[in-house]
Design a protein around this motif. Sequence first.
Motif, PDB file in Angstrom:
ATOM      1  N   ASP A 122      15.664 -73.801  57.328  1.00  0.00           N
ATOM      2  CA  ASP A 122      16.756 -73.339  56.469  1.00  0.00           C
ATOM      3  C   ASP A 122      16.996 -71.835  56.578  1.00  0.00           C
ATOM      4  N   SER A 141      16.596 -68.686  60.127  1.00  0.00           N
ATOM      5  CA  SER A 141      16.349 -68.737  61.568  1.00  0.00           C
ATOM      6  C   SER A 141      15.681 -67.511  62.184  1.00  0.00           C
ATOM      7  N   ASP A 198      17.858 -75.200  61.349  1.00  0.00           N
ATOM      8  CA  ASP A 198      18.721 -74.606  60.328  1.00  0.00           C
ATOM      9  C   ASP A 198      20.149 -75.089  60.538  1.00  0.00           C
ATOM     10  N   HIS A 199      20.951 -75.000  59.481  1.00  0.00           N
ATOM     11  CA  HIS A 199      22.370 -75.357  59.619  1.00  0.00           C
ATOM     12  C   HIS A 199      23.281 -74.170  59.314  1.00  0.00           C
ATOM     13  N   HIS A 200      22.702 -73.003  59.110  1.00  0.00           N
ATOM     14  CA  HIS A 200      23.505 -71.797  58.871  1.00  0.00           C
ATOM     15  C   HIS A 200      23.786 -71.088  60.193  1.00  0.00           C
ATOM     16  N   PRO A 201      24.991 -70.586  60.406  1.00  0.00           N
ATOM     17  CA  PRO A 201      25.270 -69.834  61.635  1.00  0.00           C
ATOM     18  C   PRO A 201      24.474 -68.535  61.651  1.00  0.00           C
ATOM     19  N   LEU A 232      19.911 -75.482  65.817  1.00  0.00           N
ATOM     20  CA  LEU A 232      20.879 -74.837  64.934  1.00  0.00           C
ATOM     21  C   LEU A 232      22.178 -75.616  65.029  1.00  0.00           C
ATOM     22  N   ARG A 233      22.462 -76.389  64.014  1.00  0.00           N
ATOM     23  CA  ARG A 233      23.697 -77.182  64.015  1.00  0.00           C
ATOM     24  C   ARG A 233      24.470 -76.888  62.741  1.00  0.00           C
ATOM     25  N   THR A 234      25.579 -76.212  62.900  1.00  0.00           N
ATOM     26  CA  THR A 234      26.378 -75.805  61.750  1.00  0.00           C
ATOM     27  C   THR A 234      27.383 -76.878  61.340  1.00  0.00           C
ATOM     28  N   ASP A 235      27.369 -78.014  62.035  1.00  0.00           N
ATOM     29  CA  ASP A 235      28.341 -79.062  61.746  1.00  0.00           C
ATOM     30  C   ASP A 235      27.791 -80.128  60.803  1.00  0.00           C
ATOM     31  N   THR A 279      20.417 -78.500  55.941  1.00  0.00           N
ATOM     32  CA  THR A 279      19.273 -78.599  56.847  1.00  0.00           C
ATOM     33  C   THR A 279      18.482 -79.871  56.568  1.00  0.00           C
ATOM     34  N   GLU A 307      31.830 -79.261  52.716  1.00  0.00           N
ATOM     35  CA  GLU A 307      31.441 -79.250  54.129  1.00  0.00           C
ATOM     36  C   GLU A 307      30.593 -80.472  54.490  1.00  0.00           C
TER      37      GLU A 307
END
Length: 215
Positions: free
Chosen positions: A110, A112, A131-134, A146-149, A153, A190
């Motif tokens: 959560d 990076s 993590d899912h945050h850019p 790292l997947r922001t889509d 997390t 989102e």
Amino acid sequence: IEPRTVLRDHVLEAVTGDDAERVCRLLSVLRGVDGRLAVVMHDNPDPYAIASALALVLIAHSVGTDADACYYGDISHQENRALVNLLDLDLCNFATDEEIEAYQGVALVDHSRPGVNDGLDPETAVDVVIDHHPPRASVEARFIDLRTDVGATSTLLAAYLEHLDLDPGRGVATALLYGIRIDTREFTRETVDADFEAAAYLHPHVDESVLERVE
């Protein structure tokens, strides 16, 4: 029977394409940690960070790697404290810089980058990042997801558990579902198919009475 071969074959049968490669690379990195792994949340962790750390600890244990869910700071919000207390979650609170020295591997969930919203030295070598945050700068680790889509997390970690056919147990499943619900604002922010699919996977394992008491 060689357990690692059986696990690898099972994973490859269960998932295909990018998912299969991602799962196998994560297991390989976790298995390669020469000692104990610290799964570090961001400072003052929230439910989705806590749940993600617990899930990664479970995955590490599945390949024979000892691991702890760790954090700096405090769990201060009353809902977060209630979640930890009601589920009797096993978390390590680092109070000094020296405590990380007992670990031979580091994973971040959560967030990076070491030293950014955690108490780690910025030069800390990192084995795993999920993590899912850019990210705002380059991220370095042996394994990076790292997947922001996705909305949380926790969604990514739930997918790993499902792909590996691991039983999340009452505590981890309840924490993961609560994390997804909070991070997506009850599936209104989102949110993508993967978030609903993760919730559907987790729901049979969840302790609904705990969720009601936390809320």
